[in-house]
Design a protein around this motif. Structure first.
Motif, PDB file in Angstrom:
ATOM      1  N   LYS A 177      38.698  38.171  36.022  1.00 38.41           N
ATOM      2  CA  LYS A 177      39.683  37.358  36.604  1.00 38.41           C
ATOM      3  C   LYS A 177      39.039  35.914  37.040  1.00 38.41           C
ATOM      4  O   LYS A 177      38.133  35.711  36.999  1.00 38.41           O
ATOM      5  CB  LYS A 177      40.136  37.939  37.932  1.00 38.41           C
ATOM      6  CG  LYS A 177      41.000  39.415  37.784  1.00 38.41           C
ATOM      7  CD  LYS A 177      41.376  39.738  39.352  1.00 38.41           C
ATOM      8  CE  LYS A 177      42.109  41.209  38.980  1.00 38.41           C
ATOM      9  NZ  LYS A 177      41.196  42.466  38.592  1.00 38.41           N
ATOM     10  N   ILE A 214      37.671  32.418  38.065  1.00 36.83           N
ATOM     11  CA  ILE A 214      36.632  31.665  37.340  1.00 36.83           C
ATOM     12  C   ILE A 214      36.067  32.227  36.252  1.00 36.83           C
ATOM     13  O   ILE A 214      35.702  31.717  35.192  1.00 36.83           O
ATOM     14  CB  ILE A 214      35.738  30.944  38.688  1.00 36.83           C
ATOM     15  CG1 ILE A 214      36.667  30.342  39.559  1.00 36.83           C
ATOM     16  CG2 ILE A 214      34.596  30.086  37.804  1.00 36.83           C
ATOM     17  CD1 ILE A 214      35.380  29.795  40.977  1.00 36.83           C
ATOM     18  N   ARG A 216      35.005  45.012  36.913  1.00 41.00           N
ATOM     19  CA  ARG A 216      35.152  46.329  37.507  1.00 41.00           C
ATOM     20  C   ARG A 216      36.611  47.020  36.893  1.00 41.00           C
ATOM     21  O   ARG A 216      36.406  48.185  36.907  1.00 41.00           O
ATOM     22  CB  ARG A 216      35.103  46.064  39.125  1.00 41.00           C
ATOM     23  CG  ARG A 216      35.269  47.381  39.551  1.00 41.00           C
ATOM     24  CD  ARG A 216      35.126  46.912  41.263  1.00 41.00           C
ATOM     25  NE  ARG A 216      35.896  46.175  41.856  1.00 41.00           N
ATOM     26  CZ  ARG A 216      35.878  45.830  43.218  1.00 41.00           C
ATOM     27  NH1 ARG A 216      35.171  46.682  43.766  1.00 41.00           N
ATOM     28  NH2 ARG A 216      36.696  44.711  43.452  1.00 41.00           N
ATOM     29  N   SER A 217      37.705  46.405  37.271  1.00 42.35           N
ATOM     30  CA  SER A 217      38.950  46.854  36.988  1.00 42.35           C
ATOM     31  C   SER A 217      39.099  47.361  35.397  1.00 42.35           C
ATOM     32  O   SER A 217      38.838  46.411  34.513  1.00 42.35           O
ATOM     33  CB  SER A 217      40.097  46.114  37.377  1.00 42.35           C
ATOM     34  OG  SER A 217      40.026  45.744  38.496  1.00 42.35           O
ATOM     35  N   LEU A 253      29.580  46.450  40.782  1.00 41.19           N
ATOM     36  CA  LEU A 253      28.443  45.838  41.076  1.00 41.19           C
ATOM     37  C   LEU A 253      28.023  45.871  42.393  1.00 41.19           C
ATOM     38  O   LEU A 253      26.820  45.432  42.865  1.00 41.19           O
ATOM     39  CB  LEU A 253      28.324  43.899  40.790  1.00 41.19           C
ATOM     40  CG  LEU A 253      28.763  43.780  39.238  1.00 41.19           C
ATOM     41  CD1 LEU A 253      29.238  42.295  39.281  1.00 41.19           C
ATOM     42  CD2 LEU A 253      27.358  43.710  38.483  1.00 41.19           C
ATOM     43  N   TYR A 307      30.269  36.554  54.208  1.00 39.55           N
ATOM     44  CA  TYR A 307      30.564  35.711  53.002  1.00 39.55           C
ATOM     45  C   TYR A 307      29.402  34.565  52.960  1.00 39.55           C
ATOM     46  O   TYR A 307      28.786  34.391  51.865  1.00 39.55           O
ATOM     47  CB  TYR A 307      31.932  35.306  52.676  1.00 39.55           C
ATOM     48  CG  TYR A 307      32.098  34.544  51.522  1.00 39.55           C
ATOM     49  CD1 TYR A 307      32.169  35.109  50.329  1.00 39.55           C
ATOM     50  CD2 TYR A 307      32.132  33.005  51.356  1.00 39.55           C
ATOM     51  CE1 TYR A 307      32.484  34.496  49.150  1.00 39.55           C
ATOM     52  CE2 TYR A 307      32.486  32.490  49.887  1.00 39.55           C
ATOM     53  CZ  TYR A 307      32.685  33.382  49.160  1.00 39.55           C
ATOM     54  OH  TYR A 307      32.794  32.565  47.655  1.00 39.55           O
ATOM     55  N   THR A 339      39.137  27.388  44.768  1.00 37.32           N
ATOM     56  CA  THR A 339      39.715  27.214  43.551  1.00 37.32           C
ATOM     57  C   THR A 339      40.869  28.235  43.499  1.00 37.32           C
ATOM     58  O   THR A 339      40.542  29.401  43.791  1.00 37.32           O
ATOM     59  CB  THR A 339      38.345  27.807  42.750  1.00 37.32           C
ATOM     60  OG1 THR A 339      37.125  26.810  43.079  1.00 37.32           O
ATOM     61  CG2 THR A 339      38.558  27.469  41.318  1.00 37.32           C
ATOM     62  N   THR A 351      42.469  30.838  42.198  1.00 42.20           N
ATOM     63  CA  THR A 351      42.211  32.195  41.562  1.00 42.20           C
ATOM     64  C   THR A 351      42.700  33.335  42.727  1.00 42.20           C
ATOM     65  O   THR A 351      43.099  32.964  43.891  1.00 42.20           O
ATOM     66  CB  THR A 351      40.619  32.606  41.539  1.00 42.20           C
ATOM     67  OG1 THR A 351      40.113  32.669  42.898  1.00 42.20           O
ATOM     68  CG2 THR A 351      40.062  31.393  40.824  1.00 42.20           C
TER      69      THR A 351
HETATM   70  P1  NDP Z   1      38.369  36.573  41.685  1.00 40.77           P
HETATM   71  O1  NDP Z   1      38.448  37.554  43.048  1.00 40.77           O
HETATM   72  O2  NDP Z   1      39.490  35.785  41.304  1.00 40.77           O
HETATM   73  O3  NDP Z   1      37.422  37.237  40.638  1.00 40.77           O
HETATM   74  C1  NDP Z   1      36.281  37.977  40.879  1.00 40.77           C
HETATM   75  C2  NDP Z   1      35.812  38.599  39.821  1.00 40.77           C
HETATM   76  O4  NDP Z   1      34.739  39.452  40.079  1.00 40.77           O
HETATM   77  C3  NDP Z   1      36.904  39.721  39.319  1.00 40.77           C
HETATM   78  O5  NDP Z   1      36.854  40.059  38.029  1.00 40.77           O
HETATM   79  C4  NDP Z   1      36.619  41.089  40.011  1.00 40.77           C
HETATM   80  O6  NDP Z   1      36.657  42.408  39.655  1.00 40.77           O
HETATM   81  C5  NDP Z   1      34.933  40.670  39.924  1.00 40.77           C
HETATM   82  N1  NDP Z   1      34.197  41.548  40.897  1.00 40.77           N
HETATM   83  C6  NDP Z   1      34.410  41.537  42.302  1.00 40.77           C
HETATM   84  N2  NDP Z   1      33.732  42.319  43.065  1.00 40.77           N
HETATM   85  C7  NDP Z   1      33.247  43.220  42.025  1.00 40.77           C
HETATM   86  C8  NDP Z   1      32.396  44.384  41.907  1.00 40.77           C
HETATM   87  N3  NDP Z   1      31.972  44.964  42.891  1.00 40.77           N
HETATM   88  N4  NDP Z   1      32.006  44.856  40.655  1.00 40.77           N
HETATM   89  C9  NDP Z   1      32.274  44.251  39.426  1.00 40.77           C
HETATM   90  N5  NDP Z   1      33.116  43.104  39.445  1.00 40.77           N
HETATM   91  C10 NDP Z   1      33.545  42.746  40.788  1.00 40.77           C
HETATM   92  O7  NDP Z   1      37.331  35.449  42.314  1.00 40.77           O
HETATM   93  P2  NDP Z   1      37.055  33.911  41.874  1.00 40.77           P
HETATM   94  O8  NDP Z   1      37.145  33.696  40.489  1.00 40.77           O
HETATM   95  O9  NDP Z   1      37.780  32.980  42.890  1.00 40.77           O
HETATM   96  O10 NDP Z   1      35.568  33.634  42.205  1.00 40.77           O
HETATM   97  C11 NDP Z   1      34.518  33.683  41.358  1.00 40.77           C
HETATM   98  C12 NDP Z   1      33.251  33.403  42.026  1.00 40.77           C
HETATM   99  O11 NDP Z   1      33.320  32.040  42.510  1.00 40.77           O
HETATM  100  C13 NDP Z   1      32.730  34.440  43.136  1.00 40.77           C
HETATM  101  O12 NDP Z   1      31.290  34.537  43.323  1.00 40.77           O
HETATM  102  C14 NDP Z   1      33.429  33.375  44.319  1.00 40.77           C
HETATM  103  O13 NDP Z   1      32.656  33.942  45.511  1.00 40.77           O
HETATM  104  C15 NDP Z   1      33.069  32.031  44.060  1.00 40.77           C
HETATM  105  N6  NDP Z   1      33.588  31.140  44.562  1.00 40.77           N
HETATM  106  C16 NDP Z   1      35.174  31.214  44.479  1.00 40.77           C
HETATM  107  C17 NDP Z   1      35.766  30.263  45.335  1.00 40.77           C
HETATM  108  C18 NDP Z   1      37.440  30.171  45.325  1.00 40.77           C
HETATM  109  O14 NDP Z   1      38.208  29.436  46.188  1.00 40.77           O
HETATM  110  N7  NDP Z   1      37.954  30.880  44.396  1.00 40.77           N
HETATM  111  C19 NDP Z   1      35.371  29.107  46.078  1.00 40.77           C
HETATM  112  C20 NDP Z   1      33.743  29.020  45.974  1.00 40.77           C
HETATM  113  C21 NDP Z   1      32.983  30.146  45.294  1.00 40.77           C
HETATM  114  P3  NDP Z   1      38.108  43.084  40.123  1.00 40.77           P
HETATM  115  O15 NDP Z   1      39.276  42.237  40.531  1.00 40.77           O
HETATM  116  O16 NDP Z   1      38.183  44.258  39.049  1.00 40.77           O
HETATM  117  O17 NDP Z   1      37.280  43.601  41.444  1.00 40.77           O
END
Ligand code: NDP
Length: 241
Positions: free
Chosen positions: A15, A17, A37-38, A58, A146, A179, A181
């Motif tokens: 999902k 980024i 994960r999903s 993870l 966080y 961002t 998302t």
């Molecule tokens: P999303 O929640 O949109 O996507 C996160 C992705 O990581 C999903 O595919 C999710 O899978 C996967 N994920 C989360 N936990 C696990 C797990 N335990 N095992 C495997 N996969 C996992 O997040 P973003 O795209 O917004 O964020 C991406 C990165 O950017 C993160 O590190 C976040 O901290 C960082 N970030 C995001 C910001 C924002 O505003 N969006 C701002 C600053 C940093 P599933 O949905 O299946 O759990």
């Protein structure tokens, strides 16, 4: 930037980024190994050309190591997976803290260890990008676990940059602002909170996943050959406001 012939591991590829990074890398010729994960996301990623997907939680250290090994060999690594839970500092639970550190800090370490060991064994060069956050620089209300988990990730990035560069492997961190998302919806759905954050971003908008993915691809690329150990905000100027 051309990634033809390169294999890139991307965690959190299902999902947001991570998904955009996969799309952009594939468009520019890379083979992607997606860790996420999903089940539905894994299926969708498997349907995309040039993409192999591995399902893993993870938060589980052993499963993470197994998945990282299964993803090899690879030329480049993006640790993008991240998760958040909003709790005021005084109500931050040990369980939530441990969960966030496991996914946001420990998993990137494990995946990077296996990736780097494999490259060093083969005498090949590489690059790692760890997706951190502006939350590692500032104290965001309700984000204690966080902020701590991302600060820990920055420490890892710097040590990786120091210890792996002699082997030809660079490591850098990027720090997005809000961002748009699914994670951002979870953290910033309160309009008052979102407006306060927006006011502090001089470019006047939140980031799109593509804004972040472009910078990740640059840091992975050979064009960034002398960039090592940095923490690069991708924040529309939030950090200077
Ligand atoms: P999303 O929640 O949109 O996507 C996160 C992705 O990581 C999903 O595919 C999710 O899978 C996967 N994920 C989360 N936990 C696990 C797990 N335990 N095992 C495997 N996969 C996992 O997040 P973003 O795209 O917004 O964020 C991406 C990165 O950017 C993160 O590190 C976040 O901290 C960082 N970030 C995001 C910001 C924002 O505003 N969006 C701002 C600053 C940093 P599933 O949905 O299946 O759990």
């Amino acid at each position: 930037m051309d990634f033809k012939g390169k294999t890139v591991i991307v965690t959190g590829a299902g999902k947001g980024i991570g998904r955009e990074i996969v799309r952009m890398l594939a468009e520019r010729g890379a083979q992607v190994v997606a860790l996420t994960r999903s089940a539905a996301d894994v299926e969708a990623l498997r349907g995309e050309s040039g993409c192999r997907a591995i399902q893993v939680d993870l938060a589980d250290a052993d499963a993470t190591r197994e998945a990282a090994i299964a993803a090899l060999p690879a030329d480049l690594l993006v640790n993008c997976a991240g998760t958040t839970e909003l709790q005021p500092f005084l109500e931050t639970t040990v369980e939530a803290f441990d969960r966030l550190v496991a996914v946001n800090t420990r998993a990137p370490m494990i995946v990077a260890q296996e990736y780097a060991r494999s490259l060093i064994k083969q005498g090949r060069k590489g690059a790692i990008v760890n997706v951190s956050s502006v939350a590692s620089f500032v104290g965001l209300a309700d984000h204690a676990a966080y902020c701590a988990s991302k600060g820990g990730l920055d420490g890892l990035t710097r040590v990786m940059a120091r210890e792996l560069a002699p082997h030809g492997i660079r490591a850098n961190g990027i720090h997005p602002t809000v961002t748009l998302t699914p994670m951002a919806v979870k953290a910033w759905s309160d309009p008052e909170k979102a407006a306060g954050m927006m006011k502090r971003i001089p470019v006047g908008r939140f980031a799109e996943p593509a804004d972040i993915a472009e910078v990740v691809l640059f840091l992975l690329s050979d064009e960034a050959a002398m960039v090592n150990g940095i923490s690069m905000p991708v924040d529309g100027g939030y950090m200077i406001a």
